[in-house]
Design a protein around this motif. Structure first.
Motif, PDB file in Angstrom:
ATOM      1  N   GLN A 143      -2.217  54.830 -20.036  1.00 59.67           N
ATOM      2  CA  GLN A 143      -2.484  53.579 -20.747  1.00 59.67           C
ATOM      3  C   GLN A 143      -1.173  52.901 -21.174  1.00 59.67           C
ATOM      4  O   GLN A 143      -1.009  51.680 -21.038  1.00 59.67           O
ATOM      5  CB  GLN A 143      -3.353  53.864 -21.975  1.00 59.67           C
ATOM      6  N   GLU A 151       1.810  53.337 -19.798  1.00 57.10           N
ATOM      7  CA  GLU A 151       2.490  52.832 -18.603  1.00 57.10           C
ATOM      8  C   GLU A 151       1.863  51.543 -18.100  1.00 57.10           C
ATOM      9  O   GLU A 151       2.571  50.608 -17.688  1.00 57.10           O
ATOM     10  CB  GLU A 151       2.459  53.899 -17.505  1.00 57.10           C
ATOM     11  N   GLU A 152       0.530  51.458 -18.123  1.00 58.86           N
ATOM     12  CA  GLU A 152      -0.158  50.249 -17.679  1.00 58.86           C
ATOM     13  C   GLU A 152       0.170  49.066 -18.575  1.00 58.86           C
ATOM     14  O   GLU A 152       0.439  47.944 -18.104  1.00 58.86           O
ATOM     15  CB  GLU A 152      -1.669  50.489 -17.651  1.00 58.86           C
ATOM     16  N   GLU A 153       0.174  49.312 -19.902  1.00 58.35           N
ATOM     17  CA  GLU A 153       0.521  48.235 -20.832  1.00 58.35           C
ATOM     18  C   GLU A 153       1.972  47.787 -20.638  1.00 58.35           C
ATOM     19  O   GLU A 153       2.267  46.587 -20.674  1.00 58.35           O
ATOM     20  CB  GLU A 153       0.293  48.699 -22.268  1.00 58.35           C
ATOM     21  N   ALA A 154       2.880  48.758 -20.435  1.00 56.82           N
ATOM     22  CA  ALA A 154       4.281  48.408 -20.209  1.00 56.82           C
ATOM     23  C   ALA A 154       4.440  47.618 -18.908  1.00 56.82           C
ATOM     24  O   ALA A 154       5.209  46.656 -18.835  1.00 56.82           O
ATOM     25  CB  ALA A 154       5.133  49.670 -20.164  1.00 56.82           C
ATOM     26  N   ARG A 155       3.703  48.021 -17.861  1.00 56.10           N
ATOM     27  CA  ARG A 155       3.773  47.303 -16.592  1.00 56.10           C
ATOM     28  C   ARG A 155       3.257  45.881 -16.733  1.00 56.10           C
ATOM     29  O   ARG A 155       3.897  44.918 -16.257  1.00 56.10           O
ATOM     30  CB  ARG A 155       2.953  48.034 -15.522  1.00 56.10           C
ATOM     31  N   LEU A 156       2.112  45.717 -17.421  1.00 56.79           N
ATOM     32  CA  LEU A 156       1.560  44.375 -17.628  1.00 56.79           C
ATOM     33  C   LEU A 156       2.523  43.511 -18.437  1.00 56.79           C
ATOM     34  O   LEU A 156       2.719  42.325 -18.143  1.00 56.79           O
ATOM     35  CB  LEU A 156       0.207  44.471 -18.320  1.00 56.79           C
ATOM     36  N   GLN A 157       3.123  44.109 -19.479  1.00 58.72           N
ATOM     37  CA  GLN A 157       4.057  43.342 -20.303  1.00 58.72           C
ATOM     38  C   GLN A 157       5.288  42.920 -19.496  1.00 58.72           C
ATOM     39  O   GLN A 157       5.780  41.793 -19.607  1.00 58.72           O
ATOM     40  CB  GLN A 157       4.485  44.163 -21.518  1.00 58.72           C
ATOM     41  N   ALA A 158       5.776  43.858 -18.660  1.00 65.17           N
ATOM     42  CA  ALA A 158       6.932  43.527 -17.817  1.00 65.17           C
ATOM     43  C   ALA A 158       6.587  42.413 -16.834  1.00 65.17           C
ATOM     44  O   ALA A 158       7.399  41.507 -16.592  1.00 65.17           O
ATOM     45  CB  ALA A 158       7.397  44.771 -17.070  1.00 65.17           C
ATOM     46  N   GLU A 159       5.372  42.464 -16.257  1.00 67.01           N
ATOM     47  CA  GLU A 159       4.960  41.403 -15.336  1.00 67.01           C
ATOM     48  C   GLU A 159       4.869  40.062 -16.047  1.00 67.01           C
ATOM     49  O   GLU A 159       5.288  39.033 -15.514  1.00 67.01           O
ATOM     50  CB  GLU A 159       3.613  41.763 -14.699  1.00 67.01           C
TER      51      GLU A 159
END
Length: 271
Positions: free
Chosen positions: A65, A67-75
């Motif tokens: 979760q 990692e997914e939030e960090a990926r979405l934020q980075a995108e």
């Protein structure tokens, strides 16, 4: 005695059997206790294993979760940065295009002014030619009329007068030639001034000034004056003009009709 011995043996046998029975009961009870204890230990181990597995699953789910939030934020941040870069590039391209358009209009205006000067010089030349031609015709007519009516002395005076008038005509023709030369020089000077000014305006847009403009734009964005400042100007020409002023590419010329205008500096401005 036999009976007593038999009774004694019987008592001993009963005691032995009872002792064996009690020992067996104790053994069975101990085995049962050990079995129950083993089952309890097995249940405890099973519970600990299940708790460990659940904790690992929860930790893995939390990691996924995060990692997914960090990926979405980075995108989202990358997309915002891309949009900002595109917006900055668009505004810069608009400013450069507007600067080119204004420069072209200024070049056309200077060319029109040079053409006006040339036409005016040409008109003055034609007028000088016409005046010289009229003066020559008038002089010839005067000489012809005077020659017919005068004596030899008068003819000599007429000749001298004709020479003077011819000299005057020559002076007029020389003035015409000088006017033409001045017109050509004025045209060349205007074209050279337009070319020099165009080159100076083009040389102003250097890499350093672009970087300075980008730094100023960044400071303005931090201060809250982003592209909305230019977007608030509805007229495209006024918006581009304001951008050029901010870039330092355009300087507002003082208005001579302004009551506060300082006429002592008129010689510092070139028309």
């Amino acid at each position: 005695e036999v009976e007593a011995e038999a009774a004694k043996i019987q008592v001993e046998e009963d005691a032995r059997l009872q002792a064996e029975a009690e020992a067996e009961a104790v053994r069975i009870q101990a085995e049962e206790d050990a079995r129950l204890q083993a089952e309890a230990e097995t249940a405890r181990i099973q519970a600990e294993e299940e708790a460990r597995l659940q904790a690992e699953e929860e930790a893995e789910a939390a990691r996924i979760q995060a990692e997914e939030e960090a990926r979405l934020q980075a995108e989202v941040e990358a997309e915002a940065a891309k949009i900002q870069v595109e917006e900055d590039a668009r505004l810069q391209a608009e400013a450069e295009a507007e600067a080119v358009r204004i420069q072209a209009e200024e070049d056309a205006r200077l060319q029109a002014e040079a053409e006006t000067v040339r036409i005016q010089a040409e008109e003055e030349r034609l007028q000088a030619e016409a005046e010289a031609e009229a003066a020559g015709i008038q002089a010839e007519e005067a000489v012809s009329l005077q020659t017919e009516a005068l004596t030899l002395e008068e003819e000599e005076e007429a000749r001298l007068q004709a020479e003077n008038e011819a000299a005057a005509a020559k002076a007029i023709d020389d003035a015409r030639i000088r006017a033409e030369a001045q017109a050509v020089a004025a045209k060349h000077q205007s074209e050279e001034a337009a070319r020099v000014q165009a080159k100076e305006e083009a040389d102003r847009i250097t890499k350093a000034e672009v970087e300075e403009y980008l730094m100023a734009e960044e400071k303005a964005r931090v201060a809250g004056f982003t592209a909305e400042r230019y977007a608030a100007i509805e007229e495209p020409g006024e918006r581009a003009f304001q951008i050029l002023i901010d870039l330092g590419m355009v300087t507002i010329t003082p208005d001579p009709d302004d009551p506060l205008y300082d006429h002592s500096k008129d010689n510092e401005f070139v028309v």
